[in-house]
Scaffold this motif. Structure first.
Motif, mmCIF file in Angstrom:
data_model
loop_
_atom_site.group_PDB
_atom_site.id
_atom_site.type_symbol
_atom_site.label_atom_id
_atom_site.label_comp_id
_atom_site.label_asym_id
_atom_site.label_seq_id
_atom_site.Cartn_x
_atom_site.Cartn_y
_atom_site.Cartn_z
ATOM 1 N N GLY A 68 0.789 -1.171 -0.268
ATOM 2 C CA GLY A 68 0.098 0.026 -0.208
ATOM 3 C C GLY A 68 0.826 1.244 0.026
ATOM 4 O O GLY A 68 0.111 2.250 -0.260
ATOM 5 N N LEU A 91 -5.800 5.338 0.428
ATOM 6 C CA LEU A 91 -5.603 4.109 0.347
ATOM 7 C C LEU A 91 -6.846 3.385 0.850
ATOM 8 O O LEU A 91 -7.198 3.539 2.095
ATOM 9 C CB LEU A 91 -4.210 3.722 1.132
ATOM 10 C CG LEU A 91 -4.021 2.253 1.426
ATOM 11 C CD1 LEU A 91 -3.648 1.358 0.059
ATOM 12 C CD2 LEU A 91 -2.800 1.954 2.166
ATOM 13 N N PHE A 124 -7.330 -0.348 2.406
ATOM 14 C CA PHE A 124 -7.016 -1.692 2.988
ATOM 15 C C PHE A 124 -8.211 -2.733 3.125
ATOM 16 O O PHE A 124 -8.681 -2.735 4.156
ATOM 17 C CB PHE A 124 -6.064 -1.570 4.185
ATOM 18 C CG PHE A 124 -5.323 -2.958 4.418
ATOM 19 C CD1 PHE A 124 -4.775 -3.849 3.634
ATOM 20 C CD2 PHE A 124 -5.202 -3.236 5.759
ATOM 21 C CE1 PHE A 124 -4.056 -5.122 3.892
ATOM 22 C CE2 PHE A 124 -4.141 -4.448 6.228
ATOM 23 C CZ PHE A 124 -3.838 -5.221 5.284
ATOM 24 N N VAL A 165 -5.292 -2.168 -1.721
ATOM 25 C CA VAL A 165 -4.864 -3.524 -1.560
ATOM 26 C C VAL A 165 -5.923 -4.579 -0.910
ATOM 27 O O VAL A 165 -6.471 -4.132 0.175
ATOM 28 C CB VAL A 165 -3.661 -3.441 -0.492
ATOM 29 C CG1 VAL A 165 -2.957 -4.868 -0.161
ATOM 30 C CG2 VAL A 165 -2.681 -2.462 -0.839
#
Length: 319
Positions: free
Chosen positions: A140, A210, A212, A234
């Motif tokens: 990431g 980002l 996750f 990710v």
């Protein structure tokens, strides 16, 4: 020794206790008296016949799962010089086998457990901690000042990722059910949203550097819309990663799947954080080895907080 084996792929009924003779460690191996083994979602997926581990072991069933272990060294192979009999060690054992009273592990997969860390924490940390570390920082590329959304944030990987991201200087938004909001705020989350609340989730659109993604499927696909232009995601559930990557490309965003890999250096860092009190590992339930099926049912529910462990020294609730 006692082992809880996957006898065939299917429901929890395929988990069966078996007794095997102990064998001496080979040159680079360590024989462990297992104190605890952690239960991870990959274990249940493998039991069901899904994912990379099922494909790897489909021709050698019965197979004993369990990739996380804390145990005492009982014997060492001829080339092992780092460990001594009686020493407490832990690690992510990538060939599995930790659902057992004893385990032959590669010495290279193990690290000493600091005195200030409990055996429960040491067993629960490796796979989940490394997944969080690698997902956030290796894949990431999370930087201080960025905003990250962590889905399934109260789970085994998620609750560690919340702490690591916050310590790295990121703004942390945690997605979880309402019953886990206070827990996540205590861990350092800047904002907590209920993934059932469509309006609250939609309000995050365009705010995230980002994601996750620890859920995948429709949740992972929906999360793409919350990213800023050029944002990245990710995704840990590998079964849906290709679909999410394809969708991200059409939106000018980046998505990738990941599978955790052994990393003794990163694990040593995580153990140091835990020993210093900077990383909290939450254990929700410890099951006797004989009740591994119940542990699998719990983890498949998707509603567990923190980590689940198996104790091979307890059978049917009795010492």
């Amino acid at each position: 020794m006692a082992q809880l084996q996957i006898t065939r792929f299917g429901g929890v009924e395929v988990l069966q206790l078996a007794n095997q003779e102990l064998t001496a460690p080979a040159s680079g191996e360590v024989l462990l008296d297992v104190i605890y083994a952690a239960v991870n979602p990959v274990d249940a997926k493998t039991r069901a016949g899904l994912g990379w581990a099922a494909a790897q072991h489909k021709d050698d069933l019965p197979w004993t799962p369990g990739f996380d272990v804390c145990g005492l060294v009982q014997a060492v192979g001829s080339s092992v010089t780092d460990f001594a009999v009686g020493q407490r060690v832990c690690g992510m054992v990538f060939r599995g086998g930790a659902y057992a009273s004893h385990l032959l592990a590669l010495a290279d997969d193990l690290l000493p457990v600091p005195e200030t860390i409990s055996s429960e924490q040491a067993a629960a940390l490796p796979l989940a901690g490394l997944t969080a570390w690698q997902g956030l920082f290796e894949h990431g590329q999370l930087q201080a000042g960025e905003t990250v959304l962590i889905s399934a944030a109260a789970g085994g990987v998620g609750h560690l990722a919340v702490q690591l991201a916050k310590q790295a200087g990121a703004k942390v938004i945690a997605s979880a059910s309402a019953s886990n909001h206070a827990f996540l705020r205590e861990l350092g989350a800047d904002q907590v949203v209920d993934y059932h609340d469509n309006d609250a989730m939609a309000a995050l659109k365009g705010q995230l550097d980002l994601v996750f993604d620890l859920v995948g499927f429709d949740s992972g696909l929906s999360a793409l819309s919350l990213l800023k232009a050029g944002g990245r995601q990710v995704t840990v559930p590998t079964v849906t990663a290709p679909q999410i990557k394809e969708a991200a490309a059409t939106q000018g965003k980046t998505a990738l799947g990941m599978m955790v890999h052994p990393d003794r250096t990163a694990l040593a860092t995580l153990l140091e954080k835990c020993a210093a009190g900077d990383l909290q590992v939450h254990i929700s339930t410890i099951y006797p080895l004989s009740e591994g099926a119940n542990a699998h049912l719990a983890i498949e529910s998707g509603r567990t907080r923190g980590k689940l462990l198996l104790n091979p020294r307890v059978v049917k609730g009795k010492n």
